[in-house]
Write an enzyme that holds these catalytic residues in place. Structure first.
Site, PDB file in Angstrom:
ATOM      1  N   ASN A 149      55.076  66.136  37.320  1.00 56.57           N
ATOM      2  CA  ASN A 149      54.724  65.603  38.800  1.00 56.57           C
ATOM      3  C   ASN A 149      53.439  65.229  38.756  1.00 56.57           C
ATOM      4  O   ASN A 149      52.457  65.474  38.047  1.00 56.57           O
ATOM      5  CB  ASN A 149      55.264  66.725  39.505  1.00 56.57           C
ATOM      6  N   CYS A 193      45.470  72.198  39.438  1.00 54.73           N
ATOM      7  CA  CYS A 193      46.347  70.906  39.562  1.00 54.73           C
ATOM      8  C   CYS A 193      45.510  69.785  38.550  1.00 54.73           C
ATOM      9  O   CYS A 193      44.381  69.546  38.891  1.00 54.73           O
ATOM     10  CB  CYS A 193      45.834  70.567  40.999  1.00 54.73           C
ATOM     11  N   ASN A 247      49.216  76.880  35.367  1.00 52.91           N
ATOM     12  CA  ASN A 247      49.364  75.593  36.032  1.00 52.91           C
ATOM     13  C   ASN A 247      49.927  74.532  35.055  1.00 52.91           C
ATOM     14  O   ASN A 247      50.282  74.882  33.997  1.00 52.91           O
ATOM     15  CB  ASN A 247      48.165  75.102  36.796  1.00 52.91           C
ATOM     16  N   CYS A 281      80.302  81.433   7.170  1.00 59.78           N
ATOM     17  CA  CYS A 281      79.423  80.117   6.776  1.00 59.78           C
ATOM     18  C   CYS A 281      80.777  79.080   7.046  1.00 59.78           C
ATOM     19  O   CYS A 281      81.712  79.204   6.594  1.00 59.78           O
ATOM     20  CB  CYS A 281      79.116  80.065   5.260  1.00 59.78           C
ATOM     21  N   CYS A 311      71.491  74.141   5.789  1.00 57.13           N
ATOM     22  CA  CYS A 311      70.488  75.045   5.477  1.00 57.13           C
ATOM     23  C   CYS A 311      69.942  74.494   3.945  1.00 57.13           C
ATOM     24  O   CYS A 311      68.757  74.785   3.507  1.00 57.13           O
ATOM     25  CB  CYS A 311      71.095  76.508   5.093  1.00 57.13           C
ATOM     26  N   CYS A 362      70.884  76.833  10.806  1.00 55.90           N
ATOM     27  CA  CYS A 362      72.336  77.143  10.683  1.00 55.90           C
ATOM     28  C   CYS A 362      73.065  77.131  12.018  1.00 55.90           C
ATOM     29  O   CYS A 362      72.428  77.988  12.931  1.00 55.90           O
ATOM     30  CB  CYS A 362      72.384  78.495  10.197  1.00 55.90           C
TER      31      CYS A 362
HETATM   32  C1  LIG Z   1      56.238  69.202  42.062  1.00 53.57           C
HETATM   33  C2  LIG Z   1      55.230  70.286  41.644  1.00 53.57           C
HETATM   34  C3  LIG Z   1      54.186  70.501  42.582  1.00 53.57           C
HETATM   35  C4  LIG Z   1      53.206  71.516  42.501  1.00 53.57           C
HETATM   36  N1  LIG Z   1      52.338  71.789  43.265  1.00 53.57           N
HETATM   37  C5  LIG Z   1      51.461  72.713  43.138  1.00 53.57           C
HETATM   38  C6  LIG Z   1      50.509  73.460  44.162  1.00 53.57           C
HETATM   39  O1  LIG Z   1      50.564  72.693  45.109  1.00 53.57           O
HETATM   40  N2  LIG Z   1      49.761  74.201  43.897  1.00 53.57           N
HETATM   41  C7  LIG Z   1      49.877  75.006  42.585  1.00 53.57           C
HETATM   42  O2  LIG Z   1      48.926  75.762  42.429  1.00 53.57           O
HETATM   43  N3  LIG Z   1      50.718  74.524  41.649  1.00 53.57           N
HETATM   44  C8  LIG Z   1      51.812  73.688  41.822  1.00 53.57           C
HETATM   45  N4  LIG Z   1      52.390  73.303  40.924  1.00 53.57           N
HETATM   46  C9  LIG Z   1      52.667  74.179  39.589  1.00 53.57           C
HETATM   47  C10 LIG Z   1      53.489  75.326  39.828  1.00 53.57           C
HETATM   48  O3  LIG Z   1      53.139  76.223  40.822  1.00 53.57           O
HETATM   49  C11 LIG Z   1      53.561  76.104  38.448  1.00 53.57           C
HETATM   50  O4  LIG Z   1      52.455  76.619  38.134  1.00 53.57           O
HETATM   51  C12 LIG Z   1      54.080  75.152  37.145  1.00 53.57           C
HETATM   52  O5  LIG Z   1      55.037  74.431  37.824  1.00 53.57           O
HETATM   53  C13 LIG Z   1      54.665  75.997  36.061  1.00 53.57           C
HETATM   54  O6  LIG Z   1      55.813  76.728  36.452  1.00 53.57           O
HETATM   55  P1  LIG Z   1      57.144  76.129  36.176  1.00 53.57           P
HETATM   56  O7  LIG Z   1      57.394  75.930  34.757  1.00 53.57           O
HETATM   57  O8  LIG Z   1      58.091  77.291  36.662  1.00 53.57           O
HETATM   58  O9  LIG Z   1      57.673  75.270  37.055  1.00 53.57           O
HETATM   59  C14 LIG Z   1      53.475  72.409  41.230  1.00 53.57           C
HETATM   60  C15 LIG Z   1      54.570  72.032  40.411  1.00 53.57           C
HETATM   61  C16 LIG Z   1      55.411  71.002  40.444  1.00 53.57           C
HETATM   62  C17 LIG Z   1      56.409  70.735  39.745  1.00 53.57           C
HETATM   63  S1  SF4 Z   2      73.621  76.020   7.622  1.00 54.38           S
HETATM   64 FE1  SF4 Z   2      74.210  76.871   5.516  1.00 54.38          FE
HETATM   65  S2  SF4 Z   2      74.964  79.243   5.967  1.00 54.38           S
HETATM   66 FE2  SF4 Z   2      74.914  77.846   7.990  1.00 54.38          FE
HETATM   67  S3  SF4 Z   2      76.888  77.376   8.359  1.00 54.38           S
HETATM   68 FE3  SF4 Z   2      75.839  75.693   7.427  1.00 54.38          FE
HETATM   69  S4  SF4 Z   2      76.067  75.955   5.178  1.00 54.38           S
HETATM   70 FE4  SF4 Z   2      76.816  77.663   5.948  1.00 54.38          FE
END
Ligand SMILES: Cc1cc2nc3c(=O)[nH]c(=O)nc-3n(C[C@H](O)[C@H](O)[C@H](O)COP(=O)(O)O)c2cc1C
Ligand code: SF4
Ligand code: SF4
Length: 429
Positions: free
Chosen positions: A73, A135, A200, A342, A348, A389
């Site tokens: 974002n 941010c 963040n 398997c 593998c 696998c």
């Molecule tokens: C669209 C969007 C807007 C965000 N706005 C803020 C914000 O205003 N303040 C803030 O501290 N973090 C903001 N974040 C960050 C989120 O709070 C969070 O730290 C980050 O998305 C990681 O968490 P997640 O993987 O669950 O999304 C925003 C994230 C997204 C996706």
């Molecule tokens: S990755 Fe190897 S052990 Fe796993 S299913 Fe395929 S042949 Fe069998």
């Protein structure tokens, strides 16, 4: 049923599930619906000086059929007037007195600006403050967000200014866009932070449209770097939480954030030292009601483990996380293929042959059937074959007795430098 309530640096919440500061916490309407659905707390969409957000602002990375494996974002903080947000915070707190409402704040790095906003948000009854130094895009020209968060001294100074007037607990939210997150975490603590939250979003460009050559997203053909989050960032967030949790110079409660979408993710973050967690992307993808499954799953897990309180999870895996130099070099695992499970896909064999140690032999068994067998003496236990696998239970990684006493790299160096003569030559790898 176990007690799910938490107390994060004095902020009480009926459960560890908080919404992160982001679009799902933009209004009182949303936060109240989230609380009704079961969320225990919400960090309000960051409040600060007036901003204007761009119209095209989100993008996602879909990977191999999974939608929103990662989310990107270029949105800034709230674009709604401060008075409106404050009124809605007041009303929401009145309706939900036992839920945690935290005001996320971002202002210019000036003492008077911090003093003013802290007093205004505390006047409407928030339970705590989260300082947004994370941010990654926009507002850097005014020294805000990651522009602040990348300068440890500035993080410390601003935290100190907030603590001069704050009467509620102060959480400092950290940017992951830095070499060593513990340096900033320690400065936040020196400034008086009662807790830290991380992470963040991570600097990112979601993609380039190979037809138009525009970035994704773009605003009228022009793009800018954004912040990455969602399931793809979870391992990065977890490692940063772990680094802060084991750092003696940090030592304050952690609110874990980054890629959390299931109750299992929550357990992992808590085991790695988080007192509570925050979620953004998973709610943007699936809605508030994902918390129902999280609550049920966590309850069942705690019951199965015989734990009376979710707080018993906090930090239990931290002692199991150390430095590479402290790992036992004499520990040995090998891969064992289980013919019964398997499906003979050969993945593998290809992986070991092309990318590891060429120790899976293609043999024919007594019935004339082609089988794969690991030459254990040459297997280095890298896990690659079991990772690729596709058949459950077809490859087990089995620990063998190496016959020698444990020895880490650090111990080995001690032995070599003659500081510790208690090991025989055979035990030194
Ligand atoms: C669209 C969007 C807007 C965000 N706005 C803020 C914000 O205003 N303040 C803030 O501290 N973090 C903001 N974040 C960050 C989120 O709070 C969070 O730290 C980050 O998305 C990681 O968490 P997640 O993987 O669950 O999304 C925003 C994230 C997204 C996706
Ligand atoms: S990755 Fe190897 S052990 Fe796993 S299913 Fe395929 S042949 Fe069998
Ligand atoms: S664990 Fe690694 S070295 Fe051993 S068989 Fe599998 S791929 Fe080969």
């Amino acid at each position: 049923m176990a007690d799910l309530s938490i107390d994060l640096a004095g902020i009480k919440s009926p459960n560890p599930f908080w919404l992160a500061s982001a679009p799902p916490t933009n209004t009182g309407y949303q936060v109240q619906r989230a609380f009704e659905a079961g969320w225990g707390g919400a960090v309000w969409k960051t409040l600060g000086e007036p901003v204007i957000n761009t119209s095209s602002r989100f993008a996602a990375v879909h990977f191999n059929g999974q939608r929103v494996a990662g989310f990107n974002n270029i949105e800034l903080i709230t674009d709604r007037p401060l008075e409106v947000n404050l009124k809605e915070i007041y009303e929401t707190k009145k309706r939900f007195p036992n839920h945690a409402i935290i005001a996320s704040l971002m202002v210019e790095p000036k003492q008077e600006k911090w003093h003013e906003i802290v007093k205004r948000v505390e006047a409407v009854g928030v339970d705590g403050l989260e300082l947004n130094f994370g941010c990654p895009h926009g507002m850097a020209e005014r020294g805000m967000g990651a522009a602040s968060g990348q300068q440890p001294d500035l993080v410390q100074a601003q935290t100190t200014w907030v603590k001069e007037v704050a009467t509620t607990p102060v959480i400092v939210k950290l940017t992951p866009n830095i070499t060593d997150i513990t340096v900033v975490a320690r400065h936040a603590v020196k400034g008086g932070a009662d807790a830290i939250s991380l992470i963040n979003t991570i600097n990112s460009l979601a993609g380039v449209d190979i037809h138009s050559w525009n970035t994704i997203p773009n605003v009228g053909g022009q793009g800018a770097h954004g912040g990455y989050c969602g399931p793809a960032v979870k391992p990065i967030a977890l490692s940063m939480v772990a680094e802060c949790a084991r750092d003696r110079g940090v030592g304050v409660p952690i609110s874990g954030i980054g890629g959390i979408s299931t109750w299992q993710d929550v357990v992992e973050f808590m085991l790695m030292g988080s007192t509570g967690i925050q979620v953004c992307t998973a709610v943007m993808h699936h809605g508030f009601r994902i918390v129902e499954e999280m609550i049920d799953g966590l309850n069942n897990y705690l019951d199965d483990k015989g734990l009376a309180s979710v707080t018993e999870l906090i930090g239990k895996s931290v002692p199991k996380y150390s430095n590479w130099g402290d790992l036992d070099l004499n520990y040995k695992v090998v891969a064992r293929i289980n013919e019964d499970n398997c499906i003979n896909c050969n993945k593998c064999h290809i992986a070991c042959e092309d990318a590891s140690h060429q120790c899976i032999d293609m043999l024919t068994n007594a019935e004339g059937k082609a089988i794969l067998q690991v030459r254990e003496e040459d297997c280095v236990g890298c896990n690659l074959c079991s990772i690729v696998c596709p058949a459950d239970g077809a490859i087990d990684m089995v620990a063998l007795d190496s016959g020698v006493a444990p020895m880490t790299w650090n111990q080995r160096n001690q032995v070599i430098s003659g500081l510790n003569g208690s090991y025989s030559e055979a035990e030194v790898v």
